[in-house]
Design an enzyme around this catalytic site. Structure first.
Site, short mmCIF file in Angstrom:
data_model
loop_
_atom_site.label_atom_id
_atom_site.label_comp_id
_atom_site.label_asym_id
_atom_site.label_seq_id
_atom_site.Cartn_x
_atom_site.Cartn_y
_atom_site.Cartn_z
CB CYS A 246 -0.98 -0.03 1.17
SG CYS A 246 -2.34 1.15 1.01
CG HIS A 331 -4.30 -3.79 2.42
ND1 HIS A 331 -3.67 -3.30 3.55
CD2 HIS A 331 -4.68 -2.70 1.70
CE1 HIS A 331 -3.68 -1.97 3.51
NE2 HIS A 331 -4.29 -1.60 2.39
CD GLU A 333 -2.69 -6.44 5.13
OE1 GLU A 333 -3.29 -5.36 5.24
OE2 GLU A 333 -1.88 -6.69 4.22
#
Length: 366
Positions: A246, A331, A333
């Protein structure tokens, strides 16, 4: 109690107050996720932003102790169509309304979020203010037109001092520009020995830690507002493997000579399709960003594009042609969102192992 959201273009939306009753100003953005409002609200990348949830009902499963991405949510406000004041879920410990009161974040519901989202899509993100009905709207619009958005969001959400999460695996330095807890979770699950450092860490400080790799976290705001991080990256690139996520993706791009630009309304949500160019695989990703690495002049850099956004063909990932470094705009995660791209953490571990075997790192223990 009635409250309103006033935008800098003079339009306003009247609704009902929940959460804190303080006045609040911020950039009004929208997110398209159908679930994960707790993770969204506690994502540090939303610092100083008023979040509009496009999904019509928010708060229906309450707030639990497991799904926070940061301890102190930094959002400036919450706008929803309907809020569930009596949630139902076996894990919930408080309502969304109660959380917003405790964290002093104002909210407004009974808003036509569809109309508000359409305005943002047409005109781009706008500054806005949550305030009582009794204010002078013309005066507020004038204030908003003259007000500059803050440029210190990363400083607000980054850790103020280093800390360690011990492990027996790879030594990873995580530069905290507003890191989500999900990033730490993925590194810890892989046995990494993680040292989290502030956003203004120097290259020398990182090198003294003698890490196997450096991870650049997500974070809020304009990447050009963090010039020190760009200079730090220029110094460590080629010495230590780097993985950016990001904001970290944008900062690594700047360090490699790329440019970044502000998007009209950004990518925010958990349903953004991204294509991996090498395999042709399309993954659904979680995203939250208002800036992008520009394609202008990108072909002249030592970077290869690895991922693109299906919806608008913006750059979603790249890999350095010479040095062990790669990054993605989305992202991996998740938190919230699908885990389609979770394997990128494994790629980072592989890159660290390969770099060590090839003697890439020039770090010295002190």
């Amino acid at each position: 109690m009635k409250r309103q959201l006033i935008l800098e273009d003079g339009s306003y939306y009247t609704g009902t107050a929940f959460g804190s009753l303080r006045e609040s100003t911020g950039e009004v953005v929208f997110t398209t996720g159908m679930a994960g409002y707790q993770e969204t609200l506690s994502d540090p990348s939303y610092c100083d932003q008023i979040i509009t949830f496009t999904y019509p009902l928010i708060g229906n499963y309450g707030i639990n102790q497991e799904d926070f991405e940061s301890i102190e949510p930094a959002a400036a406000g919450v706008i929803v169509s309907e809020v569930a004041l009596k949630p139902s879920h076996w894990q919930y410990t408080s309502t969304l309304d109660e959380l917003l009161k405790v964290k002093d974040i104002p909210g407004v519901y009974d808003i036509d979020t569809r109309a508000l989202t359409r305005k943002i899509r047409i005109h781009g993100t706008l500054k806005g203010k949550i305030c009582p009905l009794e204010v002078d709207r013309k005066q507020i619009v004038q204030q908003l037109s003259e007000q500059r958005l803050p440029a210190d969001q990363v400083k607000k959400v980054s850790t103020s001092s280093p800390y360690t999460l011990p492990g027996r695996g790879k030594r990873v330095v995580l530069v905290d520009f507003g890191a989500k807890r999900g990033i730490l979770r993925e590194l810890i699950e892989r046995g990494c020995d993680v040292t989290v450092v502030p956003y203004d860490v120097s290259a020398d400080e990182i090198l003294r830690l003698n890490p196997d790799g450096v991870m650049l976290s997500n974070g809020p705001g304009d990447p050009t507002d963090v010039p020190g991080a760009v200079e730090m990256l220029k110094e460590i690139l080629g010495k230590i493997p780097v993985f950016g996520i990001c904001l970290g993706h944008q900062l690594l791009g700047l360090a490699c000579g790329a440019k970044t630009t502000k998007m009209k309304f950004g990518h925010r949500g958990v349903n953004h399709p991204v294509k991996h160019l090498e395999t042709g695989k399309v993954m659904i990703t979680s995203q939250n960003h208002g800036y992008t690495v520009d394609t202008d002049g990108f072909e002249n850099l030592d970077l290869d594009i690895t991922h693109i956004a299906i919806n608008d063909e913006t750059i979603e990932g790249y890999r350095h042609k010479v040095h062990p470094a790669f990054s993605v705009q989305f992202h991996p995660e998740a938190s919230p969102g699908p885990t389609d791209s979770n394997e990128l953490f494994d790629e980072f571990l592989t890159m660290m192992s390969n770099a060590k075997n090839e003697g890439v790192s020039t770090c010295q223990s002190v």
